[in-house]
Design a protein around this motif. Structure first.
Motif, PDB file in Angstrom:
ATOM      1  N   LEU A  49       1.208  -1.049  -0.118  1.00 52.56           N
ATOM      2  CA  LEU A  49      -0.008   0.068  -0.050  1.00 52.56           C
ATOM      3  C   LEU A  49       0.732   1.343  -0.162  1.00 52.56           C
ATOM      4  CD1 LEU A  49      -2.695   0.982   0.329  1.00 52.56           C
ATOM      5  CD2 LEU A  49      -2.599   1.292   3.084  1.00 52.56           C
ATOM      6  N   ALA A  50       0.790   2.189  -1.131  1.00 52.52           N
ATOM      7  CA  ALA A  50       1.415   3.621  -1.274  1.00 52.52           C
ATOM      8  C   ALA A  50       0.709   4.625  -0.532  1.00 52.52           C
ATOM      9  CB  ALA A  50       1.979   3.224  -1.829  1.00 52.52           C
ATOM     10  N   ILE A  51       1.005   6.016  -0.642  1.00 57.85           N
ATOM     11  CA  ILE A  51       0.912   6.474  -0.401  1.00 57.85           C
ATOM     12  C   ILE A  51       1.339   8.319  -1.715  1.00 57.85           C
ATOM     13  CG2 ILE A  51       1.130   7.787   1.094  1.00 57.85           C
ATOM     14  CD1 ILE A  51      -0.776   9.306   2.237  1.00 57.85           C
ATOM     15  N   ALA A  52       0.551   8.851  -2.238  1.00 56.51           N
ATOM     16  CA  ALA A  52       0.681   9.410  -3.357  1.00 56.51           C
ATOM     17  C   ALA A  52       0.549  11.382  -3.340  1.00 56.51           C
ATOM     18  CB  ALA A  52       1.052   8.677  -4.996  1.00 56.51           C
ATOM     19  N   ARG A  53       1.343  11.455  -4.231  1.00 56.76           N
ATOM     20  CA  ARG A  53       0.837  12.825  -4.763  1.00 56.76           C
ATOM     21  C   ARG A  53       1.539  13.061  -5.888  1.00 56.76           C
ATOM     22  NH1 ARG A  53       3.820  17.688  -3.704  1.00 56.76           N
ATOM     23  NH2 ARG A  53       5.279  17.641  -2.503  1.00 56.76           N
ATOM     24  N   VAL A  54       1.516  14.354  -6.116  1.00 54.71           N
ATOM     25  CA  VAL A  54       1.893  14.933  -7.384  1.00 54.71           C
ATOM     26  C   VAL A  54       2.516  16.171  -7.264  1.00 54.71           C
ATOM     27  CG1 VAL A  54       1.697  15.770 -10.213  1.00 54.71           C
ATOM     28  CG2 VAL A  54       0.205  13.751  -8.827  1.00 54.71           C
ATOM     29  N   HIS A  55       3.239  16.201  -7.562  1.00 59.59           N
ATOM     30  CA  HIS A  55       4.101  17.277  -6.844  1.00 59.59           C
ATOM     31  C   HIS A  55       3.799  18.902  -8.203  1.00 59.59           C
ATOM     32  CE1 HIS A  55       7.196  20.341  -5.588  1.00 59.59           C
ATOM     33  NE2 HIS A  55       7.510  20.422  -6.174  1.00 59.59           N
ATOM     34  N   THR A  56       2.716  19.324  -7.910  1.00 55.54           N
ATOM     35  CA  THR A  56       2.448  20.488  -8.727  1.00 55.54           C
ATOM     36  C   THR A  56       0.920  20.658  -7.762  1.00 55.54           C
ATOM     37  OG1 THR A  56       1.139  21.194 -10.668  1.00 55.54           O
ATOM     38  CG2 THR A  56       0.607  18.919  -9.720  1.00 55.54           C
ATOM     39  N   SER A  57       0.746  22.186  -7.774  1.00 56.38           N
ATOM     40  CA  SER A  57      -0.450  22.757  -7.136  1.00 56.38           C
ATOM     41  C   SER A  57      -1.074  23.512  -8.697  1.00 56.38           C
ATOM     42  CB  SER A  57       0.421  24.389  -6.859  1.00 56.38           C
ATOM     43  OG  SER A  57       0.676  25.540  -7.893  1.00 56.38           O
ATOM     44  N   THR A  78      -4.749  -5.571 -10.676  1.00 57.82           N
ATOM     45  CA  THR A  78      -5.013  -4.400 -11.012  1.00 57.82           C
ATOM     46  C   THR A  78      -5.083  -3.406  -9.847  1.00 57.82           C
ATOM     47  OG1 THR A  78      -7.487  -5.230 -11.854  1.00 57.82           O
ATOM     48  CG2 THR A  78      -8.075  -3.480 -10.537  1.00 57.82           C
ATOM     49  N   VAL A  79      -3.974  -2.386  -9.545  1.00 57.39           N
ATOM     50  CA  VAL A  79      -4.232  -1.091  -8.690  1.00 57.39           C
ATOM     51  C   VAL A  79      -5.573  -0.409  -7.873  1.00 57.39           C
ATOM     52  CG1 VAL A  79      -2.321   0.236  -8.302  1.00 57.39           C
ATOM     53  CG2 VAL A  79      -1.655  -0.832  -9.426  1.00 57.39           C
ATOM     54  N   VAL A  80      -5.210  -0.727  -7.498  1.00 57.91           N
ATOM     55  CA  VAL A  80      -7.224   0.583  -6.112  1.00 57.91           C
ATOM     56  C   VAL A  80      -6.219   1.395  -5.786  1.00 57.91           C
ATOM     57  CG1 VAL A  80      -8.687  -0.225  -4.757  1.00 57.91           C
ATOM     58  CG2 VAL A  80      -8.133  -1.499  -6.612  1.00 57.91           C
ATOM     59  N   TRP A  81      -6.946   2.700  -6.534  1.00 59.71           N
ATOM     60  CA  TRP A  81      -6.229   3.598  -6.443  1.00 59.71           C
ATOM     61  C   TRP A  81      -7.825   4.535  -5.143  1.00 59.71           C
ATOM     62  CZ3 TRP A  81      -2.296   7.077  -6.938  1.00 59.71           C
ATOM     63  CH2 TRP A  81      -1.166   6.246  -8.354  1.00 59.71           C
ATOM     64  N   ARG A  82      -7.345   5.663  -4.252  1.00 59.87           N
ATOM     65  CA  ARG A  82      -8.972   5.991  -3.613  1.00 59.87           C
ATOM     66  C   ARG A  82      -8.183   7.000  -3.084  1.00 59.87           C
ATOM     67  NH1 ARG A  82     -10.351   6.855   1.715  1.00 59.87           N
ATOM     68  NH2 ARG A  82      -8.108   6.289   2.239  1.00 59.87           N
ATOM     69  N   LYS A  83      -8.818   8.233  -3.628  1.00 58.14           N
ATOM     70  CA  LYS A  83      -8.750   9.524  -3.194  1.00 58.14           C
ATOM     71  C   LYS A  83      -8.804  10.071  -2.235  1.00 58.14           C
ATOM     72  CE  LYS A  83      -9.843  14.317  -4.968  1.00 58.14           C
ATOM     73  NZ  LYS A  83     -10.904  15.190  -6.150  1.00 58.14           N
ATOM     74  N   ILE A  84      -7.954  10.506  -1.044  1.00 58.20           N
ATOM     75  CA  ILE A  84      -8.206  11.040  -0.253  1.00 58.20           C
ATOM     76  C   ILE A  84      -8.793  12.552  -0.131  1.00 58.20           C
ATOM     77  CG2 ILE A  84      -6.542  11.042   2.029  1.00 58.20           C
ATOM     78  CD1 ILE A  84      -5.169   9.295   1.547  1.00 58.20           C
ATOM     79  N   LYS A  85      -7.528  13.257  -0.619  1.00 52.13           N
ATOM     80  CA  LYS A  85      -8.156  14.827  -0.734  1.00 52.13           C
ATOM     81  C   LYS A  85      -7.191  14.822  -2.095  1.00 52.13           C
ATOM     82  CE  LYS A  85      -4.986  16.938   1.983  1.00 52.13           C
ATOM     83  NZ  LYS A  85      -4.299  18.369   2.702  1.00 52.13           N
ATOM     84  N   ASP A  86      -7.652  16.350  -2.267  1.00 51.90           N
ATOM     85  CA  ASP A  86      -7.165  16.938  -3.539  1.00 51.90           C
ATOM     86  C   ASP A  86      -5.604  15.986  -3.043  1.00 51.90           C
ATOM     87  OD1 ASP A  86      -9.164  17.638  -4.424  1.00 51.90           O
ATOM     88  OD2 ASP A  86      -9.387  20.252  -3.853  1.00 51.90           O
ATOM     89  N   ASN A  87      -4.932  16.062  -4.793  1.00 50.89           N
ATOM     90  CA  ASN A  87      -3.105  15.594  -5.065  1.00 50.89           C
ATOM     91  C   ASN A  87      -2.940  14.984  -3.984  1.00 50.89           C
ATOM     92  OD1 ASN A  87      -1.117  15.457  -5.998  1.00 50.89           O
ATOM     93  ND2 ASN A  87      -1.043  17.459  -6.115  1.00 50.89           N
ATOM     94  N   LEU A  88      -3.714  13.707  -3.113  1.00 48.74           N
ATOM     95  CA  LEU A  88      -3.489  13.257  -1.460  1.00 48.74           C
ATOM     96  C   LEU A  88      -4.517  11.487  -2.259  1.00 48.74           C
ATOM     97  CD1 LEU A  88      -1.263  12.731  -0.025  1.00 48.74           C
ATOM     98  CD2 LEU A  88      -2.640  13.337   1.712  1.00 48.74           C
ATOM     99  N   PHE A  89      -3.539  10.307  -2.440  1.00 48.97           N
ATOM    100  CA  PHE A  89      -4.410   9.298  -3.130  1.00 48.97           C
ATOM    101  C   PHE A  89      -3.468   7.979  -1.894  1.00 48.97           C
ATOM    102  CE2 PHE A  89      -4.142  12.114  -6.806  1.00 48.97           C
ATOM    103  CZ  PHE A  89      -4.707  12.530  -6.779  1.00 48.97           C
ATOM    104  N   THR A  90      -4.213   7.014  -2.394  1.00 52.21           N
ATOM    105  CA  THR A  90      -3.369   5.468  -1.847  1.00 52.21           C
ATOM    106  C   THR A  90      -3.093   4.804  -2.904  1.00 52.21           C
ATOM    107  OG1 THR A  90      -5.396   5.357  -0.648  1.00 52.21           O
ATOM    108  CG2 THR A  90      -3.767   5.952   0.585  1.00 52.21           C
TER     109      THR A  90
END
Length: 281
Positions: A49-57, A78-90
């Motif tokens: 399980l990873a947590i991720a963001r894109v380095h952009t505003s 299959t990689v299951v993505w979940r949006k935690i909030k804007d620009n933060l995902f698992t």
């Protein structure tokens, strides 16, 4: 009545931290729930399980991110993505092979911006996890023979980030007078262009070239934007202190322009040497 309605509306938009700072909690609300004592051991810790963001505003479509990463990773499961909030995902991976590829074969780019990922246990508060380090392959050029030992290379490269791997012998497909180092750089810092070594009274600088970088600014040397987006965008290009010279020779390059967030793209070396992953092929 209108004022009261407006006040209620603004309070409804308060964040959890703002509410905690403003409100007095009742005794029951402040009574800790202790996981270890009040629930049985579930036995299976979170893995892959990873947590991720894109380095952009800038804003972007999460589905576009998911699709680009799927194209880059070509996962077996299959990689299951979940949006935690804007620009933060698992991102939950389904097998070890997909996990190793995503976590070890980057850096990965989405619209030429860095996708930063770290392992996540599924329990910590997502906002508390720092996502500010990007693992890249860097080359140190023209080291003298006596410095071609791993402790010396690690010592020099530690000045630009956390060293993960040193390759004194170049993998197949790489040719030149350099050594390769996989290092985690601070995505918010200026790109380092040289490492310095001092032996006795002699102080020598050796050039660093990166095999793949997200979009970066030729004016200030930071990732996440290019020079026309730095300040008012008006600069004397003859005075730029960063440029294509920080990119390795095996990297193709294009000037920023239309499309995506607009930008440079550095592409890695041979696929069998940890240089794969461009975001979208």
């Amino acid at each position: 009545m209108a004022a009261s309605s407006s006040s209620q509306g603004s309070q409804g938009k308060e964040t959890t931290d703002e509410l905690l700072a403003r409100l007095n909690l009742q005794e029951e609300e402040d009574d800790d729930f202790v996981w270890e004592e009040e629930l049985p051991d579930l036995g299976v810790p979170a893995k892959w399980l990873a947590i991720a963001r894109v380095h952009t505003s800038r804003t972007f479509s999460p589905n576009a991110l998911y699709g680009d990463m799927r194209a880059a990773w070509n996962p077996a499961r299959t990689v299951v993505w979940r949006k935690i909030k804007d620009n933060l995902f698992t991102a939950q991976f389904g097998c070890l092979g997909d996990w190793n590829k995503a976590m070890a074969e980057g850096p990965w780019l989405f619209r030429d911006q860095a996708v930063i990922m770290v392992e996540y246990d599924g329990f910590k508060k997502p906002d508390s996890i720092k996502l500010d380090k990007l693992a890249v392959w860097a080359q140190i050029h023209r080291l003298p023979d006596n410095f071609l030992i791993e402790p010396a290379v690690r010592g020099m490269e530690s000045r630009i980030g956390d060293v993960e791997e040193v390759q004194l012998k170049l993998p197949a497909g790489f040719f030149g007078e350099f050594v390769r180092v996989r290092v985690k750089i601070d995505i918010n810092a200026k790109i380092k262009r040289f490492v310095t070594c001092k032996k006795g009274d002699e102080r020598v600088r050796y050039q660093i070239k990166y095999e793949k970088l997200p979009v970066f600014c030729f004016n200030c040397g930071e990732c996440g934007h290019w020079h026309e987006e730095c300040g008012d965008g008006v600069h004397d290009e003859t005075k730029f202190e960063w440029g294509e010279f920080v990119l390795a020779d095996n990297v193709r390059y294009r000037q920023p322009g239309r499309g995506g967030f607009g930008s440079q793209r550095g592409r890695g070396g041979p696929r069998n040497a940890g240089g794969r992953g461009k975001g979208r092929e």
